[in-house]
Design a protein around this motif. Sequence first.
Motif, PDB file in Angstrom:
ATOM      1  N   ALA A  30       0.848  -1.186   0.000  1.00 22.67           N
ATOM      2  CA  ALA A  30       0.000   0.000   0.000  1.00 22.67           C
ATOM      3  C   ALA A  30       0.883   1.234   0.000  1.00 22.67           C
ATOM      4  O   ALA A  30       2.104   1.122   0.074  1.00 22.67           O
ATOM      5  N   MET A  31       0.240   2.388  -0.089  1.00 15.09           N
ATOM      6  CA  MET A  31       0.976   3.640  -0.149  1.00 15.09           C
ATOM      7  C   MET A  31       0.408   4.616   0.871  1.00 15.09           C
ATOM      8  O   MET A  31      -0.724   4.469   1.315  1.00 15.09           O
ATOM      9  N   VAL A  32       1.190   5.619   1.191  1.00 17.39           N
ATOM     10  CA  VAL A  32       0.725   6.694   2.047  1.00 17.39           C
ATOM     11  C   VAL A  32       0.258   7.828   1.140  1.00 17.39           C
ATOM     12  O   VAL A  32       0.980   8.258   0.253  1.00 17.39           O
ATOM     13  N   LYS A  33      -0.966   8.272   1.342  1.00 16.49           N
ATOM     14  CA  LYS A  33      -1.487   9.412   0.587  1.00 16.49           C
ATOM     15  C   LYS A  33      -2.008  10.402   1.617  1.00 16.49           C
ATOM     16  O   LYS A  33      -2.989  10.133   2.298  1.00 16.49           O
ATOM     17  N   GLY A  34      -1.305  11.515   1.733  1.00 12.59           N
ATOM     18  CA  GLY A  34      -1.626  12.452   2.810  1.00 12.59           C
ATOM     19  C   GLY A  34      -1.260  11.796   4.129  1.00 12.59           C
ATOM     20  O   GLY A  34      -0.120  11.416   4.334  1.00 12.59           O
ATOM     21  N   ASP A  35      -2.242  11.597   4.978  1.00 16.86           N
ATOM     22  CA  ASP A  35      -1.972  10.952   6.267  1.00 16.86           C
ATOM     23  C   ASP A  35      -2.702   9.617   6.408  1.00 16.86           C
ATOM     24  O   ASP A  35      -2.951   9.150   7.511  1.00 16.86           O
ATOM     25  N   VAL A  36      -3.071   8.997   5.268  1.00 19.13           N
ATOM     26  CA  VAL A  36      -3.779   7.709   5.312  1.00 19.13           C
ATOM     27  C   VAL A  36      -3.072   6.685   4.428  1.00 19.13           C
ATOM     28  O   VAL A  36      -2.310   7.038   3.534  1.00 19.13           O
ATOM     29  N   LEU A  37      -3.364   5.415   4.691  1.00 21.41           N
ATOM     30  CA  LEU A  37      -2.871   4.345   3.833  1.00 21.41           C
ATOM     31  C   LEU A  37      -3.918   4.038   2.769  1.00 21.41           C
ATOM     32  O   LEU A  37      -5.115   3.986   3.072  1.00 21.41           O
ATOM     33  N   VAL A  38      -3.464   3.865   1.548  1.00 24.28           N
ATOM     34  CA  VAL A  38      -4.348   3.496   0.440  1.00 24.28           C
ATOM     35  C   VAL A  38      -3.723   2.338  -0.317  1.00 24.28           C
ATOM     36  O   VAL A  38      -2.503   2.152  -0.297  1.00 24.28           O
ATOM     37  N   ASP A  39      -4.579   1.548  -0.986  1.00 26.51           N
ATOM     38  CA  ASP A  39      -4.037   0.472  -1.811  1.00 26.51           C
ATOM     39  C   ASP A  39      -3.506   1.073  -3.109  1.00 26.51           C
ATOM     40  O   ASP A  39      -3.549   2.295  -3.306  1.00 26.51           O
ATOM     41  N   HIS A  40      -3.012   0.233  -4.008  1.00 25.95           N
ATOM     42  CA  HIS A  40      -2.389   0.738  -5.234  1.00 25.95           C
ATOM     43  C   HIS A  40      -3.401   1.298  -6.237  1.00 25.95           C
ATOM     44  O   HIS A  40      -3.008   1.859  -7.246  1.00 25.95           O
ATOM     45  N   LYS A  41      -4.697   1.166  -5.931  1.00 24.69           N
ATOM     46  CA  LYS A  41      -5.721   1.800  -6.755  1.00 24.69           C
ATOM     47  C   LYS A  41      -6.156   3.128  -6.136  1.00 24.69           C
ATOM     48  O   LYS A  41      -7.051   3.786  -6.643  1.00 24.69           O
TER      49      LYS A  41
END
Length: 126
Positions: A30-41
């Motif tokens: 997964a990735m960090v986007k802002g201050d949350v974790l998101v999957d690759h989509k």
Amino acid sequence: MAYYTQSIKALGLVAALMLPAVALAAGEPAMVKGDVLVDHKGMTLYTYDKDDDSKSMCNDKCAENWPPLKAESTATPSGEWTVITRDDGASQWAYDGDPLYTFVGDKKAGDKTGDGKGGVWKIAKP
């Protein structure tokens, strides 16, 4: 000879276009986007307060509404990223011991409609 040269160039182009996808698959789940974790989509990931000691307690109907972030059988844990085994034998990614899920109510990347659901679902944060 010209056909052979063009074929080699085409294969090289295909390989070059595939490299980012291979690198992404080999990286973290997964990735960090802002201050949350998101999957690759780009879909928001969640944790479930009822999970205990790196064990998912979200099964059956729960897992239909909160799909686990699945891990391949060849997935390699790294740092805070671990792989747990679910009750059905499937592998699931966990971050800092917390199994990770998406939410069927999130329709597009960036949606966070699952946050706070039932008082037990929270956005996963690094």
